[in-house]
Design a protein around this motif. Structure first.
Motif, PDB file in Angstrom:
ATOM      1  N   SER A 274      -9.441  13.159  -3.320  1.00  0.00           N
ATOM      2  CA  SER A 274      -9.205  14.208  -2.331  1.00  0.00           C
ATOM      3  C   SER A 274      -7.702  14.385  -2.158  1.00  0.00           C
ATOM      4  O   SER A 274      -6.901  13.789  -2.871  1.00  0.00           O
ATOM      5  N   SER A 275      -7.324  15.170  -1.165  1.00  0.00           N
ATOM      6  CA  SER A 275      -5.900  15.366  -0.890  1.00  0.00           C
ATOM      7  C   SER A 275      -5.318  14.226  -0.061  1.00  0.00           C
ATOM      8  O   SER A 275      -4.122  14.226   0.228  1.00  0.00           O
ATOM      9  N   VAL A 276      -6.161  13.244   0.313  1.00  0.00           N
ATOM     10  CA  VAL A 276      -5.697  12.175   1.193  1.00  0.00           C
ATOM     11  C   VAL A 276      -4.600  11.357   0.535  1.00  0.00           C
ATOM     12  O   VAL A 276      -3.638  10.940   1.193  1.00  0.00           O
ATOM     13  N   SER A 277      -4.719  11.107  -0.780  1.00  0.00           N
ATOM     14  CA  SER A 277      -3.692  10.309  -1.450  1.00  0.00           C
ATOM     15  C   SER A 277      -2.337  11.017  -1.412  1.00  0.00           C
ATOM     16  O   SER A 277      -1.306  10.387  -1.170  1.00  0.00           O
ATOM     17  N   GLU A 278      -2.347  12.332  -1.628  1.00  0.00           N
ATOM     18  CA  GLU A 278      -1.098  13.076  -1.522  1.00  0.00           C
ATOM     19  C   GLU A 278      -0.578  13.064  -0.084  1.00  0.00           C
ATOM     20  O   GLU A 278       0.625  12.945   0.159  1.00  0.00           O
ATOM     21  N   ARG A 279      -1.484  13.177   0.867  1.00  0.00           N
ATOM     22  CA  ARG A 279      -1.083  13.119   2.269  1.00  0.00           C
ATOM     23  C   ARG A 279      -0.446  11.763   2.588  1.00  0.00           C
ATOM     24  O   ARG A 279       0.496  11.695   3.378  1.00  0.00           O
ATOM     25  N   LEU A 280      -0.984  10.704   1.979  1.00  0.00           N
ATOM     26  CA  LEU A 280      -0.453   9.368   2.221  1.00  0.00           C
ATOM     27  C   LEU A 280       1.015   9.288   1.827  1.00  0.00           C
ATOM     28  O   LEU A 280       1.854   8.789   2.587  1.00  0.00           O
ATOM     29  N   PHE A 281       1.335   9.811   0.652  1.00  0.00           N
ATOM     30  CA  PHE A 281       2.720   9.759   0.191  1.00  0.00           C
ATOM     31  C   PHE A 281       3.619  10.704   0.981  1.00  0.00           C
ATOM     32  O   PHE A 281       4.749  10.361   1.315  1.00  0.00           O
ATOM     33  N   ARG A 282       3.107  11.884   1.296  1.00  0.00           N
ATOM     34  CA  ARG A 282       3.909  12.808   2.112  1.00  0.00           C
ATOM     35  C   ARG A 282       4.142  12.226   3.505  1.00  0.00           C
ATOM     36  O   ARG A 282       5.213  12.387   4.091  1.00  0.00           O
ATOM     37  N   GLY A 283       3.134  11.548   4.040  1.00  0.00           N
ATOM     38  CA  GLY A 283       3.260  10.974   5.363  1.00  0.00           C
ATOM     39  C   GLY A 283       4.189   9.775   5.408  1.00  0.00           C
ATOM     40  O   GLY A 283       4.927   9.582   6.385  1.00  0.00           O
ATOM     41  N   LEU A 284       4.181   8.966   4.360  1.00  0.00           N
ATOM     42  CA  LEU A 284       5.030   7.776   4.343  1.00  0.00           C
ATOM     43  C   LEU A 284       6.475   8.094   3.976  1.00  0.00           C
ATOM     44  O   LEU A 284       7.379   7.331   4.328  1.00  0.00           O
ATOM     45  N   ALA A 285       6.698   9.183   3.263  1.00  0.00           N
ATOM     46  CA  ALA A 285       8.038   9.488   2.750  1.00  0.00           C
ATOM     47  C   ALA A 285       9.133   9.465   3.821  1.00  0.00           C
ATOM     48  O   ALA A 285      10.175   8.839   3.621  1.00  0.00           O
ATOM     49  N   PRO A 286       8.940  10.117   4.982  1.00  0.00           N
ATOM     50  CA  PRO A 286      10.029  10.092   5.962  1.00  0.00           C
ATOM     51  C   PRO A 286      10.331   8.690   6.488  1.00  0.00           C
ATOM     52  O   PRO A 286      11.466   8.396   6.877  1.00  0.00           O
ATOM     53  N   PHE A 287       9.322   7.827   6.535  1.00  0.00           N
ATOM     54  CA  PHE A 287       9.495   6.511   7.139  1.00  0.00           C
ATOM     55  C   PHE A 287      10.095   5.485   6.177  1.00  0.00           C
ATOM     56  O   PHE A 287      10.704   4.506   6.625  1.00  0.00           O
ATOM     57  N   VAL A 288       9.923   5.684   4.877  1.00  0.00           N
ATOM     58  CA  VAL A 288      10.439   4.695   3.915  1.00  0.00           C
ATOM     59  C   VAL A 288      11.535   5.270   3.026  1.00  0.00           C
ATOM     60  O   VAL A 288      12.058   4.569   2.167  1.00  0.00           O
ATOM     61  N   ASP A 289      11.880   6.534   3.228  1.00  0.00           N
ATOM     62  CA  ASP A 289      12.820   7.179   2.316  1.00  0.00           C
ATOM     63  C   ASP A 289      14.192   6.517   2.326  1.00  0.00           C
ATOM     64  O   ASP A 289      14.874   6.480   1.298  1.00  0.00           O
ATOM     65  N   ARG A 290      14.603   5.997   3.469  1.00  0.00           N
ATOM     66  CA  ARG A 290      15.926   5.365   3.571  1.00  0.00           C
ATOM     67  C   ARG A 290      15.879   3.862   3.300  1.00  0.00           C
ATOM     68  O   ARG A 290      16.917   3.206   3.316  1.00  0.00           O
ATOM     69  N   VAL A 291      14.695   3.323   3.057  1.00  0.00           N
ATOM     70  CA  VAL A 291      14.547   1.897   2.753  1.00  0.00           C
ATOM     71  C   VAL A 291      14.724   1.708   1.255  1.00  0.00           C
ATOM     72  O   VAL A 291      14.090   2.423   0.460  1.00  0.00           O
ATOM     73  N   PRO A 292      15.567   0.782   0.816  1.00  0.00           N
ATOM     74  CA  PRO A 292      15.723   0.551  -0.633  1.00  0.00           C
ATOM     75  C   PRO A 292      14.372   0.244  -1.282  1.00  0.00           C
ATOM     76  O   PRO A 292      13.627  -0.614  -0.816  1.00  0.00           O
TER      77      PRO A 292
END
Length: 437
Positions: A80-98
């Motif tokens: 489903s689209s949930v896997s894509e949502r997972l990555f889109r949702g996590l991106a802002p929170f981990v984007d600045r983490v190495p």
């Protein structure tokens, strides 16, 4: 033939079978049959009878029912689209983490471990979501697979752990205390994994795609909305378990029903998705379950050879001080993890090792966490490391490639064991806080 010679003979037979390119489960079965027939000198008809009984019992255990159900949840999410949502949702929170999205392996496995109680289900569930996505986005494939192998093992440590339940029954220790004792060590392991990913990203920036994005406050709110299906699914399954409404296996069925409900609400529930998810579930769960049942037969063969019992008795005869005893037991379980699946290790050795450690002054609750950590290390140890087989089936890599990718996380598990030995309150503080001393 003495047990140690028999053990070496079994290892040689297994190495020969796998070296000839025999399928993993077939190699385990051949070695088990050969061990019972040649080393135990058991009539072939009796070998066949035992093999049928053991494999049937291993394949029909109630706890095993959770594996295909949680894999089905993963297949439904993946398609489903949930896997894509997972990555889109996590991106802002981990984007600045190495390491950026590589941390989703650790975070995802930690969350699913608190739902499934099974390492194989955790690895397969999160792996179906992240393994292809991370590689397609330009992340280092070896680190992605290795972190999955390591973090997937948390299914045995974080509650509701099937291994903890078995240990509690055999050791006559409160399962509730064991569940509480596994929480902080499990979070320490997850922290070590995320810390290692960050260090590797700083040393080798190429393991993650270059560049960062700028996110406004509304982007974080939107990200939470993207994550809401996964958060809801986790909340439903965890709520079913911790409220006492459902066992882990029953909660797996609740998870499937919840996944269907979420997909229906999202307008994505289609017959093709259901059919494809079922086919994927059959392939993955068959791979996992046939290896588990084959490993159960190999464990039975070792039991007939009395190898675990002889090793345990030899350790007890040495009269070691407490720290040396734990160090030797760690080596003992590390060696057993090469040959035997985790639950079988607990069942076969606990009657001998538990009296040794309690006599040395160790708390049985602490030893339960120590033992499960050692069993988890075995999940990353070829040739019978279950997590390695799961990822081999998911990625199409060879067993050697998956094993090499998991080496850093194998070593980090060893570090977690040393931390637990140095700071036993890491496992004992929460049970004492919740239930008293």
């Amino acid at each position: 033939m003495d047990p140690f010679t028999s053990g070496l003979a079994l290892l040689a037979m297994l190495a020969l079978a796998l070296g000839c390119g025999v399928w993993i489960f077939a190699g385990l079965l051949l070695v088990s049959f050969g061990g019972l027939w040649l080393l135990v000198d058991m009539p072939l008809s009796r070998v066949v009878s035992i093999a049928g009984s053991i494999t049937y019992r291993a394949a029909s255990t109630w706890e095993l029912a959770a594996v295909p159900l949680f894999i089905w949840v993963a297949e439904l999410i993946f398609r489903s689209s949930v896997s894509e949502r997972l990555f889109r949702g996590l991106a802002p929170f981990v984007d600045r983490v190495p390491g950026r999205l590589l941390h989703t392996n650790v975070l995802g496995c930690t969350m699913f471990a608190a739902v499934s109680g099974s390492s194989a289900a955790t690895t397969a569930t999160v792996g179906k979501i992240t393994s292809s996505e991370l590689v397609s986005r330009g992340y280092d494939a070896r680190l992605a697979v290795g972190s999955l192998a390591g973090a997937g093992s948390l299914g045995l440590l974080l509650p509701p752990s099937i291994a903890m339940i078995i240990y509690g029954i055999l050791a006559e220790v409160s399962v509730s205390r064991l569940f509480a004792a596994g929480v902080l060590p499990g979070l320490v392991v997850a922290g070590l994994y995320s810390g290692f990913i960050m260090v590797m990203a700083l040393i080798r920036p190429g393991i993650a795609p270059a560049g960062h994005q700028s996110f406004a406050p509304r982007d974080y709110l939107r990200a939470l909305g993207e994550l809401s299906p996964v958060i809801a699914l986790m909340a439903i399954v965890l709520g079913a378990i911790y409220s006492g409404i459902a066992t882990p296996s029953e909660a797996a069925a609740v998870g499937v029903a919840a996944a269907f409900g979420l997909l229906a609400l999202m307008g994505e529930l289609r017959w093709r998705l259901v059919r494809d998810s079922l086919m994927g579930t059959v392939r993955t769960s068959t791979m996992v379950c046939i290896i588990l049942t084959s490993a159960a037969l190999l464990s039975t063969t070792l039991g007939y050879l009395h190898l675990p019992q002889e090793l345990g008795a030899a350790i007890g005869a040495l009269g070691l001080d407490p720290l040396a005893l734990i160090a030797l037991l760690a080596v003992f379980y590390l060696v057993l993890g090469v040959f035997v699946d985790g639950v079988a290790i607990i069942v076969m050795t606990l009657p001998m090792t538990l009296p040794l450690v309690t006599a040395a002054g160790y708390d049985p609750v602490w030893f339960g966490v120590f033992l499960v950590l050692m069993v988890e290390i075995g999940l990353l140890t070829p040739p019978v490391g279950i997590n390695l087989f799961v990822l081999q089936g998911l990625t199409g890599w060879s067993l050697g490639q998956v094993s090499r990718a998991s080496v850093p996380f194998f070593l980090l598990f060893g570090l977690a064991v040393m931390i637990l030995v140095a700071f036993p309150q890491l496992a004992l503080w929460l049970p004492e806080a919740l239930y008293g001393g």
